[in-house]
Structures are given as C-alpha cells and as structure tokens.
Design a protein around this motif. Structure first.
Motif, short mmCIF file in Angstrom:
data_model
loop_
_atom_site.label_atom_id
_atom_site.label_comp_id
_atom_site.label_asym_id
_atom_site.label_seq_id
_atom_site.Cartn_x
_atom_site.Cartn_y
_atom_site.Cartn_z
N ILE A 1 2.48 2.53 -2.53
CA ILE A 1 2.09 3.26 -3.73
C ILE A 1 0.58 3.23 -3.87
CG2 ILE A 1 2.12 3.27 -6.25
CD1 ILE A 1 4.96 2.58 -6.24
N ASN A 2 -0.06 4.35 -3.58
CA ASN A 2 -1.47 4.53 -3.91
C ASN A 2 -1.53 5.60 -5.01
OD1 ASN A 2 -1.06 6.99 -2.64
ND2 ASN A 2 -1.95 6.29 -0.71
N SER A 3 -2.74 6.06 -5.34
CA SER A 3 -2.84 7.01 -6.46
C SER A 3 -2.01 8.27 -6.22
CB SER A 3 -4.29 7.42 -6.69
OG SER A 3 -5.02 6.28 -7.07
N MET A 4 -2.17 8.85 -5.01
CA MET A 4 -1.42 10.06 -4.71
C MET A 4 0.07 9.79 -4.67
SD MET A 4 -3.06 12.81 -4.43
CE MET A 4 -1.76 13.76 -3.65
N GLY B 1 0.81 -1.22 0.00
CA GLY B 1 0.00 0.00 0.00
C GLY B 1 0.84 1.27 0.00
N LEU C 1 1.75 7.51 -6.23
CA LEU C 1 2.29 7.29 -7.57
C LEU C 1 2.52 8.62 -8.28
CD1 LEU C 1 3.04 5.12 -9.71
CD2 LEU C 1 0.72 5.38 -10.59
N ILE C 2 1.55 9.53 -8.14
CA ILE C 2 1.68 10.84 -8.79
C ILE C 2 2.94 11.54 -8.27
CG2 ILE C 2 0.66 13.15 -8.92
CD1 ILE C 2 -2.12 11.70 -8.79
N ARG C 3 3.15 11.49 -6.94
CA ARG C 3 4.31 12.15 -6.35
C ARG C 3 5.61 11.48 -6.78
NH1 ARG C 3 2.10 14.02 -0.36
NH2 ARG C 3 0.54 15.35 -1.26
#
Lengths: 83, 531
Positions: free
Chosen positions: A34-37, A32, A39-41
């Motif tokens: 890497i979540n959406s946020m 967990g 990954l973006i960062r």
C-alpha cells in the motif's frame, strides 16, 4: 466473498506480478504494497464493490494494515450506518 | 570553500554538531553523526575501489541512512543514482544497468527481487544491504556488506581534482523512447538551486523541513540539502504515514514542521481527505510547491488551514531544478491561474518565439533557461542532449548553451514573469510526476496481443491529469482491463499506469492519418474518474 475479492484485487492490482500469495494477516504497509497510489485504488475498489463509503478519519495505517483489518473496518462502517 | 555537495553538510557538522540533521521513523542522526557515518560509507566504498565519476545505485526505502549513502558516495567523487523503491523490478534493473553502477545500495527484499538481473550489472563490484546488521555477507556474486561494515570516522577519504562541474547525481525521468533517461546534475547545478533556496526562504538551524518527496524526485534535493547546509533538520515522512492523508495531516502538526515542499496534488489530497480543521499548524511558516499547476480554487481553500505560512509557487524541470518562482499573494483573491513567476537568482529564463527571437511582453514562446543551474546532459544520450541543450541564438560570439524546456509560456507585462500555457510535446504531469505518453504507448505496444494503442491525458484539477488508454486488440477481444494493468505494472511506475483501458475496433484518425488525440481525449474523458 469480500475477503477473497479484496485479496484478489490486491494481488492483481497492487503487487507487481509478485507471485507471493498474501495471507489475511500479512502487513500490506510494511511490505510497501500500500503506497499512495495503491491506497487510492484500494479505497476506490472497496467503495465500488461494497457501496460503503469509508470516512477519511478511518483511513489509517491500523485500519488498512492487513486484509483482516480492512474487512473489520468495512464491517465497522456498515455497523455504524446500520447497513 | 563550499563547492561540492557534501561541503556545507560537513561545515554544519562543525558548527552545529549536536543539532538533529535527519530524522526518520526510528532514527535521528545529528549533523556530526551524519558526517561521520557518511565518512564511514565513503571509506568502505573507496576500499572497494569506488572512484571519481563512478555510479552508486540506490534502490532502497527512503530513510535517514539514505542521506549518509548520498553524502558518502559524493565524498568518493562518485555519482549517486536514487531509484524509486516502488518501481517495478524491470524498470529498476534497467536504470541500474543503464547507469552502469559500480556499487549497489539496497535492502534485503529489493536485492532478492533483483536476483534475475544481477548478470546485467557488468561493472558491479560491491553491494551494501542497509537493513542487514552483519558486516560481511557472502551470498551474492560480488562482495556484499551489511550496515555493520560501516564504521563512522571523523575523516573522509581524499579525492584529487574534484571540481564543481563534476556530476553529483543522476535522476531518471520518463523517456519518450520507451525507457527512462538519466538527467545528469553537477555539484554546481545542485548548489546553484540550494543556495538560492537557503537565502530566499531564510532556512535557519531551528527549522524542521518535511521530507515528503521520494529521493528520485528532485523536490527532495531541497528538503535534504537546504536542511544539511544550514544546521536544520530534514524530517522524513515515514512510509507508514505518507499514504494516509488523515495521519499525515496529524504528523505535520506533531513534528512541528516549519518548512514544507510538496507537489500540489499532495496538498489537494490533504485538503480533501486530511481533515485539516483538526489542527492549527502554528509552526509551519513556509510552504513551497512545484511540479504541476496548483488550481487557484483549491489553493484558496487550502491556504487558510495554514494561517502562519507564506506560500510560494516554484517552477522548473528536473533538468534545471527550480528556475522561476513567485510568492502567492495573501489573501489570494484572483480568479486566474498563478503565474510561474520570474527567474530565480543566478538563473536566466526567457521565452524564444518560433522565429528565434526573445519574446516581448504579451508574446508567447518556448521557455528556455541558461546559467549554472542547467544540467550537464542526459546520460549516454548525446543526440537527445543536443536537442535540448542548444547554442543560445542570442549569443553567437561565444559558447553559451540554453536548455529548452518544451513549455510554452506567455511573457507578462512586467517583461520578466511568465504564464505557463501548455507543453509543446506529449509530456504530461500526473500527481506531480512527469510522464511521457509515448513511453506508456511503447509499453502497450510491446504486448504482442495489442495491435494499436494510444494514451491520452484527461485534465483533472485534483491530480493534474488522468491517464487513459485506447487499445485495439489483435483479433478483436480477449484481453481484460486487469491483464493490461498488470502488463503495465511490470514496466511502469504505478502513477504511469492508465486508470482505464477502453477497447476499440480501430483508433480514430485525423484527415492526415495520424491518431486523432483530440477526439480520443473527448471520448475517453466521458468515463467517470477512478479514485
């Protein structure tokens, strides 16, 4: 060195003060981290740090599974571009 | 009669026993299996003394078993409280403690991270560890069970005197006082919305609804209960796929999703990074979005990728779930932003002018909502509840409460539709999540090295708003971006962490001495976007 920078970034930004160190082969997805946020960062960090733009099609779970996989992905993009 | 949340799913178990009900990355339960499994959850929890009105905290990764836990808790007459599995442990512990849970359902990893906080859960009587096989476990202060302790059975326990105005679940949202607040939703509140969606979007047993939103976010209430109430299937987007737009785009096609409900920023991310041109999306017939404004320029770009889909804009805060809606014209040619539409059936939405009368076409006012969809109140916050749930100034002769949304709208020429204009307070939407800027400021102020801080939202047409903080450090220096982000990460969900901290010797003020948020927004808006 890229590996250390990546590990440091993930440790400091994506782990919520979790003291467990991450190894190069630890899964960043199943845990967990890497979540959406996250990954973006992370992608934004990689692009700023290396100057390499990762094509969308290469942003996959397999390519971002571990620190080693991310390194390999960046190398692959560099190689394709002849950088 | 179907008047409690679990009634329609139980009916589907009789009518469509062998159709899939819920699917995750590894498991599919049919309607009958889900019914019997959730009965098993209820039997186990009832045996531990869980009774009507008590809270079941769910801090666990989203999975098919989560749905069995929700239904099981409901079958005991209990209130389930889903907590973001990615929330920092301090935040999760606050919510579980505030809800005063009797039962905690969690995973091995999350349970371990809670070890320092266990003492704060005074009413806790049992723990269920969903990814533990064994029946009974022994290593925590209260009786602890693995999933193996749940024995599917055809009969749920009986609960006397349960009524549809009983609370069914609580969803915690950002609170301006610095801690999250629990929105208490009754069975009737939820069913008012769910029944409207089933009728309006004609959900059928053959449908496959994507489960994209997390369980603590009320978009998931549609995904789950519209599917379970009709014999359809909710297909949960695996955690392994959800963050990756190109994978997720492929998954929608492969899973033959027919109905999808997401926040606009999720669609925009698919549009920008999902390489949608690879797919035809022949199965996808209905697309719903809510949670924030969908800029028409992006909507126009994304719609042609889903040629068979009808699109709908839904609007509503957690306190009412969805209360207004409008179909998106196809083809979409207008340049102006979409309206939020008109009241859903069994909702009465109107705008109140600042002098307390009903706004007429062309006039502006605060959008208010009345009807059975409006929440029961905020958990243990009577003053806050009284501020937002007020007597209807238009009906003085009998008790009639309205919910004040805090959203400023304009009444359109038809007299029944609304155009969203702005918030009346400091709440913002980022990536579809609502965030109180004051909550972030409270967290920053809690750091003793920070003398002053203000958070501003920079409007952004891809993510709604980008959060940036202006920080005045005690003694002038000595804190890094990194330290501030880490500090916030211990208390705030990741979407609420400012993407940038700008150090200032003093915050700018207006002539009245207040923080000059407009000038701050201007100066912090000049930095380039992160991510």
């Amino acid at each position: 060195m890229l590996r250390n920078d990546l590990t440091k970034f993930i440790q400091e930004n994506l782990l919520q003060k979790d003291p467990t160190p991450i190894g190069p082969e630890d899964s960043l997805i199943d845990s967990g981290i890497i979540n959406s946020m996250g990954l973006i960062r992370l992608v934004s960090f990689i692009e700023t740090r290396t100057g390499v733009r990762i094509p969308d099609a290469m942003i996959t779970p397999d390519n971002f599974e571990t620190v080693t996989a991310i390194e390999r992905t960046i190398d692959e993009v560099r190689h394709q571009r002849g950088v | 009669m179907n008047y409690l949340l679990w009634h329609a799913p139980a009916q589907s178990a009789r009518l469509f026993p062998d159709r899939p009900a819920v699917q995750d990355a590894t498991t599919t339960f049919t309607h009958r299996e889900l019914h019997e499994l959730s009965n098993g959850v209820a039997v186990l929890l009832a045996a531990r003394g869980l009774s009507r009105g008590e809270r079941v905290g769910m801090w666990m990764p989203k999975q098919a078993r989560s749905v069995a836990v929700m239904l099981g808790a409901s079958k005991c007459g209990a209130i389930y409280v889903p907590v973001d599995p990615q929330a920092p442990v301090e935040r999760a512990a606050f919510i579980l403690g505030n809800a005063d849970i009797s039962v905690l359902v969690t995973s091995r990893r999350l349970l371990a991270s809670l070890s320092q906080h266990m003492g704060t859960f005074a009413s806790l009587r049992a723990i269920v560890v969903v990814d533990e096989k064994d029946g009974e476990l022994a290593h925590t202060p209260v009786p602890t069970f693995g999933w193996g302790a749940i024995v599917p059975t055809s009969e749920p326990p009986t609960v006397s005197n349960a009524v549809d105005s009983d609370p069914a679940y609580m969803l915690y949202t950002s609170g301006s006082t610095g801690t999250p607040k629990g929105v208490v939703i009754s069975h009737l509140n939820a069913l008012t919305f769910i029944e409207w969606t089933i009728a309006t979007f004609r959900i059928q047993p053959e449908d496959r609804l994507s489960g994209h939103a997390p369980l603590h976010f009320d978009l998931s209430v549609f995904d789950i209960y519209a599917a379970l109430g009709t014999g359809a299937c909710v297909v949960m987007v695996p955690d392994r796929i959800a963050p990756f737009p190109a994978e997720f785009a492929k998954w929608i096609e492969e899973q033959k999703i027919t109905v999808s409900y997401m926040v606009p920023s999720a669609f925009i991310r698919l549009l920008k990074h999902g390489e949608l041109e690879r797919f035809s999306y022949a199965s996808l017939r209905t697309i719903l979005f809510a949670g924030e404004v969908f800029p028409v320029k992006h909507l126009k770009e994304v719609m042609p990728h889903f040629p068979n889909a009808s699109w709908f804009n839904l609007y509503g805060p957690t306190e009412t779930n969805v209360c207004t809606w409008t179909p998106v014209p196809k083809p979409l040619v207008q340049e102006t932003e979409l309206s939020i539409g008109r009241s859903c059936e069994n909702f009465d939405c109107f705008a109140l002018t600042s002098d307390g009368r009903k706004a007429r076409p062309g006039e502006e006012g605060e959008l208010v909502v009345r009807g059975p969809g409006v929440m029961l109140g905020y958990w243990k916050l009577p003053e806050r509840t009284a501020k937002n749930l007020t007597p209807n100034p238009l009906h003085k002769d009998f008790t009639d409460l309205i919910y004040r949304t805090g959203d400023l709208v304009r009444v359109l020429d038809d007299g029944i539709s609304f155009q969203y204009i702005a918030r009346l307070d400091h709440m913002v939407k980022t990536r579809g999540y609502r965030v109180e800027l004051e909550e972030i400021e409270h967290v920053l102020h809690a750091n003793t090295r920070i003398r002053n801080a203000a958070v501003v939202a920079i409007p952004d047409d891809e993510v709604g708003a980008r959060l940036r903080a202006a920080v005045v450090v005690e003694g002038g220096n000595g804190l890094s971006q990194q330290e501030l982000a880490s500090h916030c990460a211990t208390k705030l969900p990741s979407y609420a962490i400012p993407e940038l901290f700008v150090f200032m010797p003093e915050l700018p003020t207006t002539s009245t001495g207040k923080v000059d948020r407009r000038s701050l927004a201007e100066s912090l808006g000049q930095y380039s976007a992160v991510g």
